[in-house]
Structures are given as structure tokens and as C-alpha cells.
Design a protein around this motif. Structure first.
Motif, PDB file in Angstrom:
ATOM      1  N   VAL A   1       0.848  -1.283  -0.260  1.00 38.95           N
ATOM      2  CA  VAL A   1      -0.229   0.030   0.069  1.00 38.95           C
ATOM      3  C   VAL A   1       1.042   1.614  -0.276  1.00 38.95           C
ATOM      4  O   VAL A   1       0.652   2.292  -1.334  1.00 38.95           O
ATOM      5  N   LEU A   2       1.790   1.156   0.821  1.00 45.56           N
ATOM      6  CA  LEU A   2       2.329   2.379   1.165  1.00 45.56           C
ATOM      7  C   LEU A   2       3.404   3.018  -0.594  1.00 45.56           C
ATOM      8  O   LEU A   2       3.903   3.446  -1.210  1.00 45.56           O
TER       9      LEU A   2
ATOM     10  N   GLY B   1      -4.022   8.369  -4.428  1.00 45.08           N
ATOM     11  CA  GLY B   1      -3.334   7.953  -3.230  1.00 45.08           C
ATOM     12  C   GLY B   1      -3.571   8.715  -2.325  1.00 45.08           C
ATOM     13  O   GLY B   1      -3.876   7.096  -1.432  1.00 45.08           O
ATOM     14  N   LEU B   2      -4.483   9.232  -1.853  1.00 44.59           N
ATOM     15  CA  LEU B   2      -5.265   9.096  -0.419  1.00 44.59           C
ATOM     16  C   LEU B   2      -6.024   8.655  -0.153  1.00 44.59           C
ATOM     17  O   LEU B   2      -6.616   7.731   1.117  1.00 44.59           O
ATOM     18  N   MET B   3      -6.944   8.307  -0.813  1.00 41.50           N
ATOM     19  CA  MET B   3      -8.311   6.858  -1.166  1.00 41.50           C
ATOM     20  C   MET B   3      -7.895   6.275  -0.913  1.00 41.50           C
ATOM     21  O   MET B   3      -8.100   5.197  -0.392  1.00 41.50           O
ATOM     22  N   THR B   4      -6.813   5.389  -1.761  1.00 38.53           N
ATOM     23  CA  THR B   4      -6.202   3.875  -1.748  1.00 38.53           C
ATOM     24  C   THR B   4      -5.629   4.231  -0.191  1.00 38.53           C
ATOM     25  O   THR B   4      -5.895   2.467   0.517  1.00 38.53           O
TER      26      THR B   4
ATOM     27  N   CYS C   1      -7.019   1.597   4.628  1.00 35.80           N
ATOM     28  CA  CYS C   1      -6.749   2.313   7.024  1.00 35.80           C
ATOM     29  C   CYS C   1      -8.329   1.059   7.070  1.00 35.80           C
ATOM     30  O   CYS C   1      -8.672   0.703   8.198  1.00 35.80           O
ATOM     31  N   LEU C   2      -9.028   1.207   6.531  1.00 40.58           N
ATOM     32  CA  LEU C   2     -10.931   1.245   6.355  1.00 40.58           C
ATOM     33  C   LEU C   2     -10.537  -0.786   6.606  1.00 40.58           C
ATOM     34  O   LEU C   2     -11.615  -1.651   7.390  1.00 40.58           O
ATOM     35  N   TYR C   3     -10.021  -0.878   5.812  1.00 44.23           N
ATOM     36  CA  TYR C   3      -9.762  -2.705   5.161  1.00 44.23           C
ATOM     37  C   TYR C   3      -9.515  -2.785   6.433  1.00 44.23           C
ATOM     38  O   TYR C   3      -9.571  -4.073   7.439  1.00 44.23           O
TER      39      TYR C   3
END
Length: 86
Positions: free
Chosen positions: A16-17, A32-35, A40-42
Motif C-alpha cells: 500500500v505504501l 493516493g489518498l483514497m488508496t 485503513c478501512l480494510y
């Protein structure tokens, strides 16, 4: 409130990073922000659900509110992602 420990696999974190850094280098800041948000939600909900359930007191309404709030924020982010650049 009891302590809660979240477990995030290192390979997922590095993936992810790397994806976020790639999005930022390509100038796709919103993506990038949505990813990062979706990861984080996952990790916070699906990946660590066994630790989340006792923290919320085993209450299904608390779980639904947590997931619903996260999904509403993600839908708002997708809407903003589709907006033309200003």
C-alpha cells in the motif's frame, strides 16, 4: 475501554505504501489518498474484525455504524475523485 491491538501484515503495508508513493509521483493525489483510506478501512474493520467485535461490546449496531460511516466516507471520496481538476 479495553485495549485493542491491530495486526497489519508487513507485505500489505509495504504494498500500500508503494502504491501510494507511485500515485503521488504520478500526480494522482486524490487516488493516493483514497488508496490509503481504503487500506485503513480494510485493516481496521475486515482485517481485524475479531479484535473489533469485543471492543464494541459484541454489539451489532456498533459494527454496522462503524462500517456504514466508513463506507459513507469512502463514497464521498470516490465522488471527489471523479470531479474534474480545478
Amino acid at each position: 475501554m479495553s485495549e485493542m491491538q491491530l495486526n497489519i501484515p508487513l507485505t500489505q503495508l509495504l504494498s500500500v505504501l508503494s502504491l501510494i508513493c507511485l500515485c503521488l509521483l504520478m500526480g494522482r493525489h486524490k487516488l493516493g489518498l483514497m488508496t490509503g483510506y481504503m487500506a485503513c478501512l480494510y485493516w481496521g474493520y475486515l482485517g481485524n474484525m475479531q479484535a473489533l467485535i469485543p471492543t464494541l461490546g459484541g454489539n451489532t449496531s456498533g459494527q454496522i455504524m462503524y462500517l456504514g460511516g466508513g463506507l459513507i466516507l469512502s463514497l464521498g471520496g470516490v465522488y471527489l475523485l471523479m470531479q474534474p481538476e480545478k
